[in-house]
Design a protein around this motif. Structure first.
Motif, PDB file in Angstrom:
ATOM      1  N   PHE A   1       0.834  -1.199   0.000  1.00 45.04           N
ATOM      2  CA  PHE A   1       0.000   0.000   0.000  1.00 45.04           C
ATOM      3  C   PHE A   1       0.872   1.253   0.000  1.00 45.04           C
ATOM      4  N   ARG A   2       1.898   1.253   0.819  1.00 46.88           N
ATOM      5  CA  ARG A   2       2.794   2.412   0.861  1.00 46.88           C
ATOM      6  C   ARG A   2       3.499   2.602  -0.478  1.00 46.88           C
ATOM      7  N   ALA A   3       3.875   1.503  -1.121  1.00 49.50           N
ATOM      8  CA  ALA A   3       4.535   1.611  -2.419  1.00 49.50           C
ATOM      9  C   ALA A   3       3.613   2.245  -3.459  1.00 49.50           C
ATOM     10  N   ARG A   4       2.314   1.943  -3.364  1.00 54.01           N
ATOM     11  CA  ARG A   4       1.355   2.478  -4.343  1.00 54.01           C
ATOM     12  C   ARG A   4       0.961   3.916  -4.041  1.00 54.01           C
ATOM     13  N   PHE A   5       0.707   4.232  -2.775  1.00 51.32           N
ATOM     14  CA  PHE A   5       0.143   5.545  -2.436  1.00 51.32           C
ATOM     15  C   PHE A   5       1.143   6.506  -1.802  1.00 51.32           C
ATOM     16  N   GLY A   6       2.342   6.011  -1.491  1.00 56.70           N
ATOM     17  CA  GLY A   6       3.316   6.845  -0.797  1.00 56.70           C
ATOM     18  C   GLY A   6       3.766   8.064  -1.568  1.00 56.70           C
ATOM     19  N   GLN A   7       3.530   8.070  -2.874  1.00 56.78           N
ATOM     20  CA  GLN A   7       3.927   9.230  -3.673  1.00 56.78           C
ATOM     21  C   GLN A   7       3.021  10.434  -3.438  1.00 56.78           C
ATOM     22  N   VAL A   8       1.795  10.188  -2.938  1.00 54.78           N
ATOM     23  CA  VAL A   8       0.864  11.308  -2.730  1.00 54.78           C
ATOM     24  C   VAL A   8       0.459  11.464  -1.268  1.00 54.78           C
ATOM     25  N   ALA A   9       0.643  10.410  -0.456  1.00 54.89           N
ATOM     26  CA  ALA A   9       0.254  10.450   0.955  1.00 54.89           C
ATOM     27  C   ALA A   9       1.494  10.266   1.828  1.00 54.89           C
ATOM     28  N   THR A  10       1.411  10.765   3.063  1.00 53.57           N
ATOM     29  CA  THR A  10       2.485  10.557   4.032  1.00 53.57           C
ATOM     30  C   THR A  10       2.170   9.294   4.817  1.00 53.57           C
ATOM     31  N   ILE A  11       2.956   8.232   4.581  1.00 48.20           N
ATOM     32  CA  ILE A  11       2.670   6.932   5.184  1.00 48.20           C
ATOM     33  C   ILE A  11       3.892   6.451   5.967  1.00 48.20           C
TER      34      ILE A  11
END
Length: 256
Positions: A216-226
């Motif tokens: 999940f972090r790999a997919r959304f980490g570019q736009v969210a702070t995870i």
């Protein structure tokens, strides 16, 4: 006069449809309110002796309901830490084992709105564990009016693809919209600006960190702070239920 009376009745009736009136008690210095919101049981716990700074909505996991807040000492300690810091904690049944289906998402949105209104605060935070993270991420992504200040998730389940065979049948029966609610299939930009923290254990064999939180972090980490905090033990081990860290992180992302 009759017309005015009818208007007042209509207003009262509408208010009761999401009523938070219920049975309240005080235990261990904390106020517990048991009420029906959106047609389902909820439990709200707060500390009347401190200033309220926000509402924390708890998204429960498999085979749990609103009583998750009192289920064991680890969860009671988590709630105590949050309440002492000024957070009101609320949990709802949300359809039981709903696997994040649309109805459960609506229920969580309803209790978030009702509880924030009742306590006259605007800051809402999400706290989830295991299966409950599916609904939490969906509400975060789809309800821009309810975008929480942050989501903390314990042992988060974040993909249907990795559900073991024993859970596939129940999952399909409970959730008629698997493609539309699978967190890993949400549009990346739907979580832009989100603050998310995962508590994960390398020993968790039920919900793999690599296939869930890390993917999940790999997919959304570019736009969210995870961020990810490592704990130990099996799925939902008490070492992963870290009230002090959750409070510290919530305070950090939404300082007074």
């Amino acid at each position: 006069m009759r017309g005015l009376l009818m208007i007042l009745v209509a207003i009262v009736t509408a208010a009761l449809s999401v009523s938070v009136a219920g049975c309240s008690s005080t235990e261990g210095g904390l106020i517990r309110l048991r009420a029906v919101i959106d047609g389902q049981n909820t439990l709200t716990i707060s500390d009347g002796g401190v200033t309220t700074r926000g509402v924390v909505v708890f998204f429960h996991g498999l085979d749990r309901d609103e009583t998750i807040l009192d289920v064991d000492e680890a969860h009671r300690a988590l709630v105590r830490d949050l309440c002492a810091a000024g957070y009101v904690v609320v949990a709802g049944r949300a359809g039981g084992n709903a696997y994040g289906n649309p109805a459960s998402q609506r229920h969580y949105a309803a209790i978030a709105e009702a509880t924030a209104e009742r306590h006259r605060v605007s800051d809402v935070f999400f706290l989830a564990e295991s299966m409950g993270t599916i609904a939490a991420v969906n509400v975060m992504a789809k309800h821009s009016d309810l975008r929480p200040r942050g989501l903390a998730a314990i042992g988060p389940a974040l993909t249907f693809a990795q559900a073991t065979g024993g859970y596939q049948q129940g999952l399909a029966a409970a959730n008629p919209d698997l493609p539309g609610t699978d967190p890993m299939r949400l549009p990346v930009d739907s979580l832009a600006g989100a603050n998310i923290r995962f508590y994960v254990s390398p020993q968790d064999t039920l919900v793999s960190t690599a296939a869930n939180a890390a993917a999940f972090r790999a997919r959304f980490g570019q736009v969210a702070t995870i961020s990810m905090v490592e704990c130990s033990g099996a799925h939902l081990d008490s070492s992963c239920i870290r009230g002090e860290d959750v409070v510290s992180w919530f305070n950090h992302i939404a300082p007074w």
